[in-house]
Design an enzyme around this catalytic site. Sequence first.
Site, PDB file in Angstrom:
ATOM      1  N   PRO A  66     -48.890 -19.488  33.198  1.00 19.45           N
ATOM      2  CA  PRO A  66     -49.142 -19.452  34.650  1.00 19.45           C
ATOM      3  C   PRO A  66     -47.807 -19.367  35.372  1.00 19.45           C
ATOM      4  O   PRO A  66     -46.907 -20.168  35.125  1.00 19.45           O
ATOM      5  CB  PRO A  66     -49.856 -20.787  34.917  1.00 19.45           C
ATOM      6  CG  PRO A  66     -49.480 -21.667  33.774  1.00 19.45           C
ATOM      7  CD  PRO A  66     -49.250 -20.781  32.588  1.00 19.45           C
ATOM      8  N   HIS A 113     -43.062 -26.842  26.831  1.00 21.61           N
ATOM      9  CA  HIS A 113     -41.880 -26.042  27.160  1.00 21.61           C
ATOM     10  C   HIS A 113     -40.666 -26.804  26.643  1.00 21.61           C
ATOM     11  O   HIS A 113     -40.474 -27.966  26.997  1.00 21.61           O
ATOM     12  CB  HIS A 113     -41.802 -25.844  28.675  1.00 21.61           C
ATOM     13  CG  HIS A 113     -40.675 -24.959  29.128  1.00 21.61           C
ATOM     14  ND1 HIS A 113     -40.840 -24.000  30.093  1.00 21.61           N
ATOM     15  CD2 HIS A 113     -39.387 -24.874  28.752  1.00 21.61           C
ATOM     16  CE1 HIS A 113     -39.695 -23.359  30.295  1.00 21.61           C
ATOM     17  NE2 HIS A 113     -38.793 -23.897  29.487  1.00 21.61           N
ATOM     18  N   THR A 122     -45.779 -18.877  39.070  1.00 25.10           N
ATOM     19  CA  THR A 122     -45.882 -18.927  40.526  1.00 25.10           C
ATOM     20  C   THR A 122     -45.392 -17.624  41.150  1.00 25.10           C
ATOM     21  O   THR A 122     -44.365 -17.088  40.747  1.00 25.10           O
ATOM     22  CB  THR A 122     -45.051 -20.105  41.068  1.00 25.10           C
ATOM     23  OG1 THR A 122     -45.478 -21.302  40.429  1.00 25.10           O
ATOM     24  CG2 THR A 122     -45.221 -20.243  42.569  1.00 25.10           C
ATOM     25  N   CYS A 144     -43.888 -28.805  35.954  1.00 20.73           N
ATOM     26  CA  CYS A 144     -43.198 -28.184  37.082  1.00 20.73           C
ATOM     27  C   CYS A 144     -41.988 -29.019  37.479  1.00 20.73           C
ATOM     28  O   CYS A 144     -42.124 -30.216  37.786  1.00 20.73           O
ATOM     29  CB  CYS A 144     -44.140 -28.030  38.269  1.00 20.73           C
ATOM     30  SG  CYS A 144     -43.373 -27.200  39.684  1.00 20.73           S
ATOM     31  N   GLY A 189     -43.608 -16.546  29.206  1.00 13.97           N
ATOM     32  CA  GLY A 189     -43.414 -16.529  30.649  1.00 13.97           C
ATOM     33  C   GLY A 189     -42.418 -15.474  31.087  1.00 13.97           C
ATOM     34  O   GLY A 189     -42.781 -14.322  31.340  1.00 13.97           O
TER      35      GLY A 189
END
Length: 667
Positions: free
Chosen positions: A309, A467, A311, A396, A532
């Site tokens: 995902p 991550h 942003t 995040c 990513g």
Amino acid sequence: MASTLLPPGTAPIKPEFLVSSSATLPAPDDDIAEDSTSHYHGHTHPENGDGRTEPRSRKRLTKDERKSQRGANKGRKFGKVRDELDLCWKIANGTVCEFGSGCRFTHDIPQYLAAKLADIHIRDPREIMDTAPFIMDVSSVATEELKGHSDVKCPIYEETGECRFGFKCRFLSGHASTDESRNLCLRVDEEKKARSAVSSHEVNFIDNDVLKLLRTKKYPTPIADAYLHAVQADPDSKSEHRVKESTVVVAEPEQDEIVAEETALTAEELIQARTGESLIDGQTDGPDVPMYSSEKKRLHWAGKTYLAPLTTVGNLPFRRLCVDFGADITCGEMGLANSFLSGSKEEWSLVRRHPSERIFGVQVAGNKPGNLVPMAEVLSKEIGSDIDFVDVNCGCPIDLVFKTGSGSALLDAPGKLGKILAGMNKALGEIPVTVKLRTGVKDGRNTAHKLMPRLSTDFGAGCITLHGRTRQQRYTRLADWDYIKECVEAVKAAEKDQDLPPVPIFGGGDCFSSEDYWTRVESTGVDGIMVGRGALIKPWLFTEIKEHREWDIDARERLDIIRKYAEYGLNHFGSDTAGVNTTRRYLCEALSFQYRYVPIGLLERLPARINERAPAFRGRSDLETLLASPNSNDWVKISEWFLGPVPEGWIFTPKHKSNAYDTESQG
């Protein structure tokens, strides 16, 4: 060899393609790309010989320095560009406007068309030459190959058989014709329309009635209310496991707070219309019996490719593109639980799904059970049949999220996280809850090896993604795959001790090639890698992974990808004037990553590495050189090939501020 003349950490480009052995392009700042509120200041330092980068300076800033950096990137305004004379939507689609002469938009179609900007032609890549000035004059080319390609075609009409923007469409001549009275009318391809009803139409639209209930805090969430009441009744509980397994009983409607009768009826009728069952039935059949982890739908994701995902840039058109190249699992952009619960249209637009997305999830961020559990219940009721999982963001790193206790701040609050996951599991029924996290909050203090076994065995996570960096590291160091392996082993040992079925574990960080992917899967024991930045730079990475190869993609093939992204963007954002320029904005955002790709045919060794800086180089053609340009003005120029001229005064400012310099400043 040319690589020996370049600084360590520089991409080893063959000598014949180097512009200068001493000219190295500024390193893109992925912290800025992620958000503007990095706790680091200044610029990324060049990599050291070990492939790591030095953290940026943390010296105390002066008041003037703090003021100058405040709101960096907040000046990136992309206001909607509209037609000077705006046509009523109802009239534009050939229907009747209920406001009649009182409508604030014009109903005069001929007048609107006379003032409307010219139609846009999406260029076929075959009309673009490999050498400057690139644009081919197709009128002078008498070949069957290009015949018909210069016609205006509406991407929405071509895919669905009907354009929902009608006369407002900037590709109007692609689906309009004149009748016997020489009046302009809209065409509909009934066969294509019927064929595309299932395969092309996006899902997960939220009714305005639902948004109104959320804004007025009248949306009923009985499961969440009962769970939160049970948690509050035992505030000193140390055991998240006990909270998870406890039976939650929901009070009968007459025991709830007294609300206006018309409000209760409206809410109940709405839920019954949306879900097919009454609110009372839902209370009786759902929360009275706890949902145990063994009853949740299990995720069999081993061997599947997973797009992270992302942003801003991980929007629906980009996800469609990655699915075309082989991405199996996709997830929407991170949404904030409080914004979902306040009925934000912008936030709810993040849950849209294209039918091509085979496994699709929604990612949410929040800081307590009181916002994430009700949000999960709303998701389950409104779009539960069209989502496959809900991902909780515990990774995040940006300040705006971290300082509220959300994102990676939850790594230091396992008790709270346990209650959040337990409640969400109850509210979501059989829909699995997954978790994405980082190795820890502070550099040198990894904690994931302690938390991850609990996520699997106690908290009911359906999948865990790690991550390989701390919150503090951001992108200033390489991902720690040795530590990811340690965490995988810890989870598997805990599952074996408790005789529990394994949950899939994905790693993440710095995957940029097929070799990177499969080497790390084999060496760490992860079920796959969440991709990513690698996918942002080269969306075809998923094809490389699936086919176990490195793809020396040429400039013309990359141009096809850019055109396809533009068409997907128009389908999603719209083909009217506002939609075209929204598409342009996101296309330029995509190009702000794709320009960083160094064609592997130019490299002395493979595979390419994501953290290597590219020296100034030229491609094998003028077109390949243009696609590698770090000048944002060139990205806008490329957008004009597919989206027409930019409006007067429209400027694109990328998140990567270091990418927006002019060609003259390169030396």
